[in-house]
Design a protein around this motif. Structure first.
Motif, PDB file in Angstrom:
ATOM      1  N   GLU A   1       0.924  -1.118   0.094  1.00 58.22           N
ATOM      2  CA  GLU A   1       0.141   0.046   0.128  1.00 58.22           C
ATOM      3  C   GLU A   1       0.839   1.322   0.018  1.00 58.22           C
ATOM      4  O   GLU A   1       0.214   2.265  -0.230  1.00 58.22           O
ATOM      5  N   SER A   2       2.259   1.205   0.139  1.00 56.13           N
ATOM      6  CA  SER A   2       2.960   2.381   0.415  1.00 56.13           C
ATOM      7  C   SER A   2       3.962   2.425  -0.886  1.00 56.13           C
ATOM      8  O   SER A   2       4.851   3.163  -0.799  1.00 56.13           O
ATOM      9  N   VAL A   3       3.578   1.714  -1.852  1.00 55.20           N
ATOM     10  CA  VAL A   3       4.858   1.527  -3.286  1.00 55.20           C
ATOM     11  C   VAL A   3       4.936   2.936  -3.696  1.00 55.20           C
ATOM     12  O   VAL A   3       6.088   3.500  -3.853  1.00 55.20           O
ATOM     13  N   GLU A   4       3.809   3.693  -3.947  1.00 50.27           N
ATOM     14  CA  GLU A   4       4.022   5.114  -4.698  1.00 50.27           C
ATOM     15  C   GLU A   4       4.503   6.086  -3.607  1.00 50.27           C
ATOM     16  O   GLU A   4       5.386   6.782  -4.117  1.00 50.27           O
ATOM     17  N   GLU A   5       4.263   6.057  -2.501  1.00 47.26           N
ATOM     18  CA  GLU A   5       4.906   6.890  -1.586  1.00 47.26           C
ATOM     19  C   GLU A   5       6.310   6.730  -1.327  1.00 47.26           C
ATOM     20  O   GLU A   5       7.227   7.480  -1.323  1.00 47.26           O
ATOM     21  N   PHE A   6       6.589   5.326  -1.207  1.00 44.75           N
ATOM     22  CA  PHE A   6       8.138   4.870  -1.641  1.00 44.75           C
ATOM     23  C   PHE A   6       8.950   5.505  -2.651  1.00 44.75           C
ATOM     24  O   PHE A   6       9.856   6.098  -2.610  1.00 44.75           O
ATOM     25  N   GLN A   7       8.252   5.312  -3.783  1.00 47.09           N
ATOM     26  CA  GLN A   7       9.024   5.565  -5.075  1.00 47.09           C
ATOM     27  C   GLN A   7       9.033   7.299  -5.048  1.00 47.09           C
ATOM     28  O   GLN A   7      10.179   7.792  -5.410  1.00 47.09           O
ATOM     29  N   ALA A   8       8.282   8.041  -4.560  1.00 47.65           N
ATOM     30  CA  ALA A   8       8.269   9.525  -4.391  1.00 47.65           C
ATOM     31  C   ALA A   8       9.304   9.965  -3.432  1.00 47.65           C
ATOM     32  O   ALA A   8       9.887  10.792  -3.681  1.00 47.65           O
ATOM     33  N   ALA A   9       9.452   9.139  -2.197  1.00 49.29           N
ATOM     34  CA  ALA A   9      10.660   9.724  -1.465  1.00 49.29           C
ATOM     35  C   ALA A   9      12.128   8.948  -1.681  1.00 49.29           C
ATOM     36  O   ALA A   9      12.895   9.815  -1.320  1.00 49.29           O
TER      37      ALA A   9
ATOM     38  N   LYS B   1       7.794   3.655   8.179  1.00 50.26           N
ATOM     39  CA  LYS B   1       6.722   2.918   8.055  1.00 50.26           C
ATOM     40  C   LYS B   1       6.317   2.302   6.588  1.00 50.26           C
ATOM     41  O   LYS B   1       5.472   1.644   6.551  1.00 50.26           O
ATOM     42  N   LEU B   2       7.118   2.737   5.404  1.00 50.62           N
ATOM     43  CA  LEU B   2       6.744   2.344   4.307  1.00 50.62           C
ATOM     44  C   LEU B   2       7.303   1.290   3.906  1.00 50.62           C
ATOM     45  O   LEU B   2       6.744   0.437   2.767  1.00 50.62           O
TER      46      LEU B   2
ATOM     47  N   ALA C   1       9.165  -8.711  -8.408  1.00 53.33           N
ATOM     48  CA  ALA C   1       8.453  -8.549  -7.235  1.00 53.33           C
ATOM     49  C   ALA C   1       8.233  -7.031  -7.197  1.00 53.33           C
ATOM     50  O   ALA C   1       9.010  -6.173  -7.152  1.00 53.33           O
ATOM     51  N   GLN C   2       6.837  -6.565  -7.346  1.00 52.57           N
ATOM     52  CA  GLN C   2       6.610  -5.011  -7.650  1.00 52.57           C
ATOM     53  C   GLN C   2       6.996  -4.278  -6.215  1.00 52.57           C
ATOM     54  O   GLN C   2       6.794  -3.083  -6.466  1.00 52.57           O
ATOM     55  N   ASN C   3       7.305  -4.837  -5.269  1.00 49.23           N
ATOM     56  CA  ASN C   3       7.519  -4.151  -4.081  1.00 49.23           C
ATOM     57  C   ASN C   3       8.733  -4.346  -3.686  1.00 49.23           C
ATOM     58  O   ASN C   3       9.271  -4.071  -2.440  1.00 49.23           O
ATOM     59  N   LYS C   4       9.781  -4.798  -4.387  1.00 48.49           N
ATOM     60  CA  LYS C   4      11.091  -5.000  -3.926  1.00 48.49           C
ATOM     61  C   LYS C   4      12.050  -3.880  -4.793  1.00 48.49           C
ATOM     62  O   LYS C   4      11.630  -3.674  -6.142  1.00 48.49           O
ATOM     63  N   PHE C   5      12.880  -3.130  -4.161  1.00 51.18           N
ATOM     64  CA  PHE C   5      13.512  -2.046  -4.593  1.00 51.18           C
ATOM     65  C   PHE C   5      15.023  -2.310  -4.421  1.00 51.18           C
ATOM     66  O   PHE C   5      15.313  -2.865  -3.194  1.00 51.18           O
ATOM     67  N   LEU C   6      15.929  -1.593  -5.088  1.00 54.06           N
ATOM     68  CA  LEU C   6      17.138  -0.916  -4.856  1.00 54.06           C
ATOM     69  C   LEU C   6      17.464   0.042  -4.962  1.00 54.06           C
ATOM     70  O   LEU C   6      17.155   0.756  -6.033  1.00 54.06           O
TER      71      LEU C   6
END
Length: 99
Positions: A12-20, A84-85, A48-53
């Motif tokens: 639920e936080s993917v968009e906010e994470f990408q922005a930050a 929290k993200l 995995a759409q919620n895994k980032f580097l």
């Protein structure tokens, strides 16, 4: 020097994470205040759409260490605010680019 982090983000936080965490995000704005910061790359897994580097690029180790010393309070505050993200945050390591 490049510092690589892996993040597993709450769905639920993917968009906010990408922005930050992206190239125009809160972290970059903080890093840009320091001498020797060269930029950040945000990568998203194709599996995995919620895994980032993230790859934070610095002129050298001394620049990064100086940043962490001068901006320690701001770094800790932003880290706590954005915690929290994510489900997990793992420092993969610091890497030197070879010529």
């Amino acid at each position: 020097m490049q510092i690589v982090w892996e993040f597993i983000v709450r769905e639920e936080s993917v968009e906010e994470f990408q922005a930050a965490y992206g190239p125009q995000g809160s972290w970059v704005k903080l890093f840009e205040r320091a001498e020797g910061f060269l930029g950040t790359v945000l990568l998203r897994s194709d599996q995995a759409q919620n895994k980032f580097l993230t790859i934070d690029r610095w002129k050298d180790v001394a620049s990064y260490k100086n940043f962490r010393q001068i901006f320690a309070a701001e770094y800790a505050e932003l880290d706590a605010q954005l915690d929290k993200l994510t489900i997990s945050e793992t420092r993969i390591g610091a890497f030197e680019e070879l010529d």
